[in-house]
Design an enzyme around this catalytic site. Structure first.
Site, PDB file in Angstrom:
ATOM      1  N   GLU A 280       0.903  -1.366  -0.102  1.00  0.00           N
ATOM      2  CA  GLU A 280      -0.114   0.040   0.006  1.00  0.00           C
ATOM      3  C   GLU A 280       0.930   1.247   0.038  1.00  0.00           C
ATOM      4  O   GLU A 280       0.489   2.229   0.650  1.00  0.00           O
ATOM      5  CB  GLU A 280      -1.090  -0.071   1.182  1.00  0.00           C
ATOM      6  CG  GLU A 280      -1.899  -1.141   1.176  1.00  0.00           C
ATOM      7  CD  GLU A 280      -2.950  -1.164   2.237  1.00  0.00           C
ATOM      8  OE1 GLU A 280      -2.806  -0.743   3.388  1.00  0.00           O
ATOM      9  OE2 GLU A 280      -4.228  -1.659   1.915  1.00  0.00           O
ATOM     10  N   ASP A 359      -8.557  -9.077   4.002  1.00  0.00           N
ATOM     11  CA  ASP A 359      -8.455  -7.879   5.038  1.00  0.00           C
ATOM     12  C   ASP A 359      -9.722  -7.788   5.933  1.00  0.00           C
ATOM     13  O   ASP A 359     -10.415  -7.107   5.954  1.00  0.00           O
ATOM     14  CB  ASP A 359      -8.386  -6.590   4.010  1.00  0.00           C
ATOM     15  CG  ASP A 359      -7.757  -5.328   4.903  1.00  0.00           C
ATOM     16  OD1 ASP A 359      -7.194  -5.781   6.036  1.00  0.00           O
ATOM     17  OD2 ASP A 359      -7.711  -4.394   4.508  1.00  0.00           O
ATOM     18  N   GLU A 387     -12.894  -2.096  12.033  1.00  0.00           N
ATOM     19  CA  GLU A 387     -12.890  -1.431  10.703  1.00  0.00           C
ATOM     20  C   GLU A 387     -13.950  -1.905   9.694  1.00  0.00           C
ATOM     21  O   GLU A 387     -14.657  -1.116   9.125  1.00  0.00           O
ATOM     22  CB  GLU A 387     -11.557  -1.494   9.915  1.00  0.00           C
ATOM     23  CG  GLU A 387     -11.353  -0.888   8.727  1.00  0.00           C
ATOM     24  CD  GLU A 387     -10.250  -0.910   8.037  1.00  0.00           C
ATOM     25  OE1 GLU A 387      -8.991  -1.603   8.740  1.00  0.00           O
ATOM     26  OE2 GLU A 387      -9.829  -0.552   6.737  1.00  0.00           O
TER      27      GLU A 387
HETATM   28  C1  GCU Z   1      -6.197  -2.273   5.754  1.00  0.00           C
HETATM   29  C2  GCU Z   1      -6.599  -0.648   6.337  1.00  0.00           C
HETATM   30  C3  GCU Z   1      -5.429   0.111   6.459  1.00  0.00           C
HETATM   31  C4  GCU Z   1      -4.178  -0.635   7.052  1.00  0.00           C
HETATM   32  C5  GCU Z   1      -3.933  -1.899   6.323  1.00  0.00           C
HETATM   33  C6  GCU Z   1      -2.941  -2.512   7.019  1.00  0.00           C
HETATM   34  O1  GCU Z   1      -6.069  -2.028   4.382  1.00  0.00           O
HETATM   35  O2  GCU Z   1      -7.593  -0.251   5.569  1.00  0.00           O
HETATM   36  O3  GCU Z   1      -5.644   1.477   7.249  1.00  0.00           O
HETATM   37  O4  GCU Z   1      -2.983   0.179   6.823  1.00  0.00           O
HETATM   38  O5  GCU Z   1      -5.005  -2.697   6.484  1.00  0.00           O
HETATM   39  O6  GCU Z   1      -2.998  -3.330   7.531  1.00  0.00           O
HETATM   40  O7  GCU Z   1      -1.521  -2.364   6.892  1.00  0.00           O
END
Ligand code: GCU
Length: 676
Positions: A280, A359, A387
């Site tokens: 990400e 997730d 979440e």
């Molecule tokens: C999810 C979440 C993110 C977080 C990511 C992670 O995608 O929405 O906010 O950073 O998990 O576990 O690294």
């Protein structure tokens, strides 16, 4: 008033009213932890420890080699005297709080109790950020970071220098209370900052920020909790003045070694690092043509001389997917990336794997990496913060889902089922370096968790880590009995019933049958059927007029099912034997496909979405009956959230039902009204 969670002082004092405490650590030496036990007995129970053993009724004694475990403890009762023993002062903390819980629950101890934690690492990960916000946090600001505010409960920590280093909230009393809660349920590791490490957070591993981290770590250390920090893989470039972060570059290695040495000079029992790399948008070893083992091992070697660990996250996937390309599958990513690296990680490196392949969805299969790795230390990651499970607005007690996933056959053995807790030590390189981690759900809210009942998830997570034999119901009963000790039995039963049914209720009105991700794009709360459908995140449901779900079969789909061991893959590959709750995760089926329950997929969708709202209506009705029988703050808190939950459930019901009705053209067999 700040909530006492499951350690309400009046209840605690009542439970141990007649006891006189004696603490003997002469065999191991007085330390910060034994002083902490003395202080807790003084503060919480309002009495000092006596100096003469003969005057006491409860004796806490640290004596080497009482048990094989340094965290486990024994409790013996003879002639009206209780002896709580363990090898270390660490063990005495757990023994003390365990004994107290037994007393608060009204139990009597008739025979020797020996308690040894099921998981060696029992960790909480904070996604707290240095500006005071919490990523995916639903209970107020961070308790660690953020500006001072004038709340009378806070004690300001004076910083000699102002400016950037002043990112710490400085409310040490709050941190101390929190550390006590964690220790009381057996948590032994905490990571302070978000895995996405940005801005000032990158500097937490250096002075002067490190000095403040050390102050926090000292509090946790008194409660036998090791402090970890999340680090940015690119720190050598961003803050170290180097022009590379290549994990095989000697200068980069030397920079990390120096940094780690500095940390241990300040925090001798520092736990180590948590790293999210190449995920990400976070930097990682891929930029240098290296793999994740190269990256993790660089940290592992720097930490090893100090007994530290690197916890390397397996949440690595391409977040720039093309929805048009049906061969791509995000679920495959962790296995494809990490399975080839099995056996290459250092003994103090741990791979942290989310329990499901995507997730933290309301319903997901177990990650195939859990079972496939055979020579790697693993931590299984959960998310206590809600979440995708209702933002602590909707009641959702998560233990049923977590325990079901831990109870899944990993496929490690060709012939017999091996559950997750049984598997972890079999695959470990060092059996001390396995366990569970979970993302925290607490913040500065007066009741810590926003929704009072969400405290049960924090409590339950700790209990699940310590004692793998506990059921979700049993944990809910414990939490309810401790937290609502002053309430009548019937009220407690109502609360327990709400907790026990809440996870299934939530699942019933959100995305059906494991398909997942029909949530609003901006914040992951509320319905957004197609919000992710044509997006880059790799989370699609592919509904069309004939059917719905993701074809992950080997025969005609993405081949993801082939990542499971043959016995498990065979059952999943066939839509007829695939479990209902994850059917649409694995298969694209016609709306008329008949489930094991005997219902068609479309009728299941309608029925569960109507039932979800009815269940919430039931909660509201039964909760209303608790007025005046529990404290007002809790009553109002939950009552208000139930109203919001109801609105949420209605929106989910109507949008999901209408969407699938429009897609399929099939009416509800019960003739209920579905909007057109
Ligand atoms: C999810 C979440 C993110 C977080 C990511 C992670 O995608 O929405 O906010 O950073 O998990 O576990 O690294």
């Amino acid at each position: 008033m700040i909530d006492h969670m499951w350690l309400e002082p009046n209840v605690v004092r009542d439970a141990v009213r007649d006891e006189v405490f004696f603490l003997d650590v002469s065999a191991v030496g007085e330390d910060a932890r034994s002083l902490r036990i003395r202080a807790d007995i003084a503060e919480l129970l309002e009495r000092p420890c006596v100096t003469d053993e003969r005057d006491s009724t409860v004796r806490l004694m640290a004596r080497p080699s009482v048990l094989e475990s340094d965290e486990g403890f024994a409790i013996d009762v003879a002639d009206g005297v209780t002896e709580i023993t363990g090898n270390t002062t660490r063990a005495l903390i757990y023994g003390f709080y365990d004994w107290m819980r037994r007393r608060m629950l009204g139990g009597t101890i008739d025979e020797r109790i020996v308690s040894i934690p099921s998981q060696p690492i029992r960790m909480i990960d904070h996604w707290d950020q240095t500006d005071g916000s919490v990523e995916r946090g639903y209970a107020g600001e961070s308790i660690f970071f953020g500006r001072w505010n004038s709340n009378e409960h806070h004690e300001y920590l004076e910083f000699p220098e102002r400016g950037d280093s002043d990112v710490f909230r400085g409310d040490m009393a709050r941190i101390e209370a929190y550390a006590r809660f964690l220790a009381s349920v057996g948590i032994n590791a905490v990571s302070l900052n978000n895995v996405n490490v940005r801005g000032v957070a990158i500097r937490l591993i250096t002075h002067p920020w490190l000095d403040r981290v050390a102050q926090i770590a000292r509090i946790f250390s008194e409660y036998a909790i090791d402090t970890y920090l999340s680090v940015n893989f690119a720190a050598p470039k961003i803050i170290g003045g180097l022009d590379t972060c290549d994990p095989l570059d000697p200068a980069v290695n030397a920079w990390w070694r120096r940094t780690v040495d500095d940390i241990y000079a300040m925090i001798p029992d520092f736990g180590g690092f948590v790293v999210k790399a190449d995920s990400e948008g976070e930097p990682g070893p891929f930029s240098y043509g290296r793999d994740h083992a190269d990256g993790a091992n660089m940290f592992a070697r720097a930490l090893e001389p100090h007994g530290g660990r690197v916890i390397w996250r397996a949440f690595v996937y391409d977040c720039h997917m093309d929805w048009r390309d049906r061969t791509l599958d995000r679920a495959r990513a962790a296995y494809d990336t990490f399975r080839p690296l099995d056996g290459r990680f250092e003994a103090n490196a741990i791979l942290q794997v989310k329990f499901g392949p995507i997730d933290f969805q309301p319903s997901e299969p177990l990650s195939p990496l859990i079972g496939a790795m055979r020579h790697t230390n693993l931590i299984v990651e959960f998310q206590i913060t809600a979440e995708y499970l209702g933002h602590q607005i909707d009641v959702n007690y998560m233990l049923p889902q977590w325990l079901a996933s831990l109870d899944t056959d990993t496929g490690y053995d060709a012939d017999t089922a091996v559950t997750v807790p049984a598997y972890l030590p079999l695959a470990a390189v060092d059996r001390r370096n396995i366990g569970y981690a979970a993302v925290a759900n607490i913040g500065m809210d007066d009741n810590w968790t926003g929704h009072k009942l969400a405290q049960a998830n924090l409590y339950g997570y700790g209990r699940m880590c310590w004692d793998g034999s506990l059921t979700a119901d049993a944990i809910a009963r414990e939490w309810t009995s401790l937290t609502f000790a002053r309430t009548d039995d019937e009220a407690r039963e109502t609360i327990e019933w709400m907790l026990d049914t809440s996870n299934a209720t939530y699942e019933s009105y959100v995305a059906p049958l494991g398909v997942g991700f029909m949530v609003k794009r901006e914040n992951h709360y509320g319905v957004g059927v197609n919000d992710f459908e044509y997006d880059r995140w790799g989370t699609y449901h592919y509904s069309d007029r004939d059917g719905t779900g993701v074809d992950r079969t080997v025969a005609t789909g993405t081949g993801y099912i082939g990542q499971y061991a043959p016995r498990i893959a065979a059952a999943l590959e066939d839509a007829g034997t695939c479990p209902d709750d994850v059917l649409l995760f694995f298969h694209h089926v016609p709306y008329t496909h008949v489930l094991h329950s005997g219902k068609t997929v479309i009728q299941h969708i309608y029925d569960t979405h109507f039932a979800g709202v009815e269940a919430v209506d039931d909660y509201i009705r039964r909760w209303d009956g608790l007025r005046g029988r529990i404290d007002d703050a809790t009553f109002e808190n939950v009552a208000e959230r139930l109203q919001r939950q109801r609105r949420n459930a209605i929106e989910w019901r109507d949008q999901i039902n209408t969407y699938f009705h429009r897609m399929s053209g099939i009416p509800d067999s019960h003739g209920r009204s579905i909007h057109r």
